[in-house]
Design a protein around this motif. Structure first.
Motif, PDB file in Angstrom:
ATOM      1  N   UNK B  37       1.480  -7.992 -12.452  1.00  0.00           N
ATOM      2  CA  UNK B  37       1.654  -7.269 -11.347  1.00  0.00           C
ATOM      3  C   UNK B  37       1.639  -5.643 -12.024  1.00  0.00           C
ATOM      4  N   UNK B  38       2.460  -5.223 -12.452  1.00  0.00           N
ATOM      5  CA  UNK B  38       2.395  -3.795 -12.832  1.00  0.00           C
ATOM      6  C   UNK B  38       1.431  -3.252 -13.550  1.00  0.00           C
ATOM      7  N   UNK B  39       0.700  -4.024 -14.379  1.00  0.00           N
ATOM      8  CA  UNK B  39      -0.752  -3.488 -15.171  1.00  0.00           C
ATOM      9  C   UNK B  39      -1.932  -3.567 -14.153  1.00  0.00           C
ATOM     10  N   UNK B  40      -1.535  -3.963 -13.007  1.00  0.00           N
ATOM     11  CA  UNK B  40      -2.630  -4.022 -12.120  1.00  0.00           C
ATOM     12  C   UNK B  40      -2.467  -3.203 -10.666  1.00  0.00           C
ATOM     13  N   UNK B  41      -1.686  -2.284 -10.742  1.00  0.00           N
ATOM     14  CA  UNK B  41      -1.260  -1.379  -9.498  1.00  0.00           C
ATOM     15  C   UNK B  41      -1.339   0.044 -10.122  1.00  0.00           C
ATOM     16  N   UNK B  42      -1.716   0.862  -9.015  1.00  0.00           N
ATOM     17  CA  UNK B  42      -1.892   2.412  -9.107  1.00  0.00           C
ATOM     18  C   UNK B  42      -0.623   2.846  -9.057  1.00  0.00           C
ATOM     19  N   UNK B  43      -0.600   4.198  -9.569  1.00  0.00           N
ATOM     20  CA  UNK B  43       0.657   4.743  -9.491  1.00  0.00           C
ATOM     21  C   UNK B  43       1.484   4.862  -7.991  1.00  0.00           C
TER      22      UNK B  43
END
Lengths: 316, 316
Positions: B37-43
């Motif tokens: 999840x977090x590794x594939x989301x923008x800021x």
């Protein structure tokens, strides 16, 4: 507190633009009408008028305004019509171009504005002059003045109320030692007054007074180099008691033979919408005259009328 | 160019929060799912997740995240989950608290970010630490380092493309004279590199090379004081060729016996969403190895998996 009196209901920006257009056209300019409108609108309202006017008549409002007016009256109305950050950017730029150690604008802009207001000035400076404010100061000044001014305009002081009393004590001591050593361009001295929050600096100066018997500005008097020390005192005044400081600038400007219009206009225009009410009180306390009286005695015509409008004279 | 791969369609922040909650609860933490999840989301998406999670479960997302993970993996994911300005404020604060002349974060933050990004860092610093960034630097550093760092973080460089070629020539000369005199902490030297726009500085350094035969950084080598000159070179690299600079930081971090995790995490996390693609190319050009390979060889487990995700490895 502001001294600007806005009528209710306020005409729309389009209505104001139409009235201003009428004031510009026809037989001679109708200065009275221009004052009646622009002298009674807030910064946001004046911005809306500039935009509406430019859209309606496809001409730049400020240029038209300048072409209709002359001398001090033109200068005051022009400065008044700008957005505050843009006006400060312009005043800063003027100061830099004809820089002299007696110059006060840069210190006022960096110390008697909020941190975010100063930030907006720096942005406006980019847009207007395609350079940064600190870059221009740094390449037009030298020595201790440069150190002081570059750091002042670049600072983004913390604005919270938190105060560290131990720090106030130790930095009051550092300031006192620098003064005793007559090291006024001392790095620590400049670091403290350019980076600490206003709340923290007030605590430091209070501690200074308690420990060493005088307000720090007293100890910065009658020393050399005179002009630099005068600037340091202005920094401290703008931080600790801006209203008293501006009242004094007005006093000196008006007392001068012939009046120093530059300073008079600058203070009235930049403070009318912020703390002019308190400045008027300070002025009255110190001189036993009202500021209205003093300005009326030293200026005339539409220029007088306009300044009095900005400091809150009721419409006649 | 960013190396973050965002799936389409992207789950909503509420869906992501629900998945993350599941990853936190139950038998052991599901690290794989957290990375997915977090590794594939923008800021912006990560911010929305933090907010949605906190609202849904009434607990601070970052605290929960930290409590579930350990060591380098925790550090990397924690830094990654912060907003970029907040992350920079935190990195700056850490640098100041354990300041050493070898420290690079402050220079990277002030020179390898845009002027408005640096401004947001200064705002985030106020909020988080109740002080200004320049105030903390000024009271924790000394001498030439202080002069340099305070002015770097306080600057708001103009960002337009305009270049003054005459100025470039005269300032290249000033820089060269300072170097000839070995006056590296020279006021003019620091003034030029801390206030001029990046476009202007590039022109100045090009002129320097044309006139004096070397890139300025070559002339700043093998002189004393070593650490200060190294910092000056880092400033110039971050301004002129940040991607090559960051590739080198990665190279040195990975080459070290045991890997310098601090630098590796810092560069991957702060550059993944900006220029990591070009940094990877630079890395490859210089070492004939891909950055993926180098990181995979030197790290392991979920930590490895996460770093590789941030630099653009496709999901397995």
């Amino acid at each position: 507190m502001s001294t600007i009196i806005v009528p209710t209901p306020t005409p729309t920006p389009v209505e104001d633009s139409e009235s201003l257009r009428k004031a510009f056209e026809g037989w001679g300019t109708n200065e009275k009408l221009i004052i009646e409108i622009l002298g009674h609108r807030t910064a946001a309202q004046r911005r809306a008028i500039r935009q509406a006017y430019t859209q309606l008549y496809e001409e730049d409002f400020l240029k038209r305004l300048q072409s209709e007016l002359t001398r001090e009256f033109e200068r005051a109305l022009f400065l008044w019509s700008l957005d505050p950050p843009e006006r400060d950017a312009l005043l800063a730029h003027e100061s830099i171009k004809k820089w002299s150690p007696k110059n006060r604008s840069l210190i006022e802009i960096s110390c008697a504005r909020s941190s975010s207001e100063l930030w907006l000035v720096r942005q406006a400076y980019h847009v207007r002059y395609k350079k940064s404010l600190e870059e221009d100061i740094a390449s037009h000044t030298q020595g201790d003045f440069r150190k002081l001014l570059v750091q002042l305009v670049s600072s983004y002081r913390y604005e919270g109320p938190e105060v560290d009393m131990r720090l106030a004590k130790s930095e009051a001591k550092q300031l006192h030692e620098a003064i005793e050593d007559k090291a006024f361009g001392n790095e620590e001295f400049i670091r403290i007054i350019t980076t600490r929050s206003k709340a923290q600096l007030n605590a430091t100066f209070n501690n200074y007074k308690d420990e060493y018997g005088h307000h720090i500005n007293k100890d910065l008097k009658n020393e050399k180099p005179e002009e630099f020390l005068e600037s340091l005192r202005v920094v401290i005044k703008c931080i600790c008691f801006p209203e008293r400081y501006f009242a004094k600038v007005l006093r000196l400007a008006i007392d001068k033979l012939g009046t120093e219009e530059e300073a008079l206009i600058r203070v009235v225009v930049t403070r009318a919408e912020t703390d002019m009410n308190n400045i008027k009180e300070e002025y009255h306390k110190r001189t036993s005259k009202t500021l209205e009286h003093a300005i009326a005695a030293d200026t005339s015509g539409y220029y007088e009328e306009f300044l009095l409008t900005l400091i809150g004279k009721e419409q006649s």
